[in-house]
Design a protein around this motif. Structure first.
Motif, PDB file in Angstrom:
ATOM      1  N   TYR A  16       0.718  -1.040  -0.189  1.00 48.16           N
ATOM      2  CA  TYR A  16       0.056   0.039   0.028  1.00 48.16           C
ATOM      3  C   TYR A  16       0.951   1.378   0.140  1.00 48.16           C
ATOM      4  O   TYR A  16       1.796   1.270   0.705  1.00 48.16           O
TER       5      TYR A  16
ATOM      6  N   GLN B  22       1.582  -5.413   2.264  1.00 51.26           N
ATOM      7  CA  GLN B  22       0.435  -5.982   2.635  1.00 51.26           C
ATOM      8  C   GLN B  22       0.533  -7.323   3.596  1.00 51.26           C
ATOM      9  O   GLN B  22      -0.444  -7.358   4.370  1.00 51.26           O
TER      10      GLN B  22
ATOM     11  N   THR C 257      -5.570  -8.356   4.521  1.00 51.34           N
ATOM     12  CA  THR C 257      -6.095  -7.969   3.180  1.00 51.34           C
ATOM     13  C   THR C 257      -7.378  -7.131   3.491  1.00 51.34           C
ATOM     14  O   THR C 257      -8.197  -7.370   4.470  1.00 51.34           O
ATOM     15  N   LYS C 258      -7.950  -6.387   2.486  1.00 48.78           N
ATOM     16  CA  LYS C 258      -9.246  -5.970   2.414  1.00 48.78           C
ATOM     17  C   LYS C 258     -10.489  -7.028   2.553  1.00 48.78           C
ATOM     18  O   LYS C 258     -11.125  -6.904   3.158  1.00 48.78           O
TER      19      LYS C 258
ATOM     20  N   ILE D 124     -14.738   0.676   2.835  1.00 47.02           N
ATOM     21  CA  ILE D 124     -13.530   0.399   3.650  1.00 47.02           C
ATOM     22  C   ILE D 124     -12.214   0.912   2.833  1.00 47.02           C
ATOM     23  O   ILE D 124     -12.276   0.960   1.599  1.00 47.02           O
ATOM     24  N   SER D 125     -11.437   1.322   3.666  1.00 49.06           N
ATOM     25  CA  SER D 125     -10.320   1.886   3.160  1.00 49.06           C
ATOM     26  C   SER D 125      -8.868   1.830   4.349  1.00 49.06           C
ATOM     27  O   SER D 125      -9.381   1.781   5.397  1.00 49.06           O
TER      28      SER D 125
ATOM     29  N   TRP E 169      -7.434   0.017   9.252  1.00 47.31           N
ATOM     30  CA  TRP E 169      -8.624  -0.293   8.129  1.00 47.31           C
ATOM     31  C   TRP E 169      -9.830   0.595   8.777  1.00 47.31           C
ATOM     32  O   TRP E 169     -10.144   0.335   9.944  1.00 47.31           O
TER      33      TRP E 169
END
Length: 168
Positions: free
Chosen positions: A84, A101, A106-107, A126-127, A137
């Motif tokens: 990221y 990452q 992870t997302k 979500i970010s 997050w």
């Protein structure tokens, strides 16, 4: 005399309708241009992430607005490692931050963890983000009664902080 009034009323109604159509058209064009300008800006900032960060491609992009605001890009380097890259919205390269990452969730992992704990919730966004020099997050969601802004530690998904507002 009645016929003149009828034509005047029809004329006024026609002018009002034409005015509303013109106003709606202007608003639509302005909205489209604003979205396009924002997308173009994000693509220009992505070039900064590619040029000064460890990634060679951008797979996903995010925006984070916290105590500092960032455009965030997820991408991979030539060794297929995912990073990221946090580019400040001020575009100051010296303030850019990177995060591998594999150092956290992870997302998809964060979403799975969140959704298993939050029933009857509707995800808004979500970010990844940074708060007080900690990677987090940010999950924004709603329930039938409230809006929630929750931050989770990037490393393990444990709650960092939360704020909610009642819907009216």
């Amino acid at each position: 005399m009645q016929i003149k009034k009828k034509y005047i009323v029809i004329g006024i109604i026609t002018l009002i309708v034409l005015f509303l159509v013109a106003l709606f058209s202007i608003l639509m064009v302005t909205s489209y241009n604003t979205k396009k300008d924002h997308k173009d800006h994000m693509e220009r900032v992505a070039e900064i992430a590619l040029e000064h960060g460890p990634i060679e491609s951008v797979d996903e992009s995010f925006e984070f607005n916290g105590e500092s605001s960032y455009f965030v890009y997820l991408g991979k380097n030539n060794e297929d490692k995912a990073y990221y890259v946090f580019v400040p919205k001020t575009e100051k390269v010296e303030e850019m931050k990177t995060l591998e990452q594999e150092n956290g969730l992870t997302k998809e992992e964060m979403l799975n963890q969140w959704s298993s704990q939050c029933t009857n919730c509707e995800l808004v966004s979500i970010s990844p983000g940074i708060i007080q020099d900690r990677f987090i997050w940010e999950v924004i969601y709603t329930t039938s009664e409230q809006y929630y802004f929750q931050n989770f530690h990037f490393s393990d998904g444990e709650i960092y902080d939360s704020i909610s507002f009642q819907k009216e």
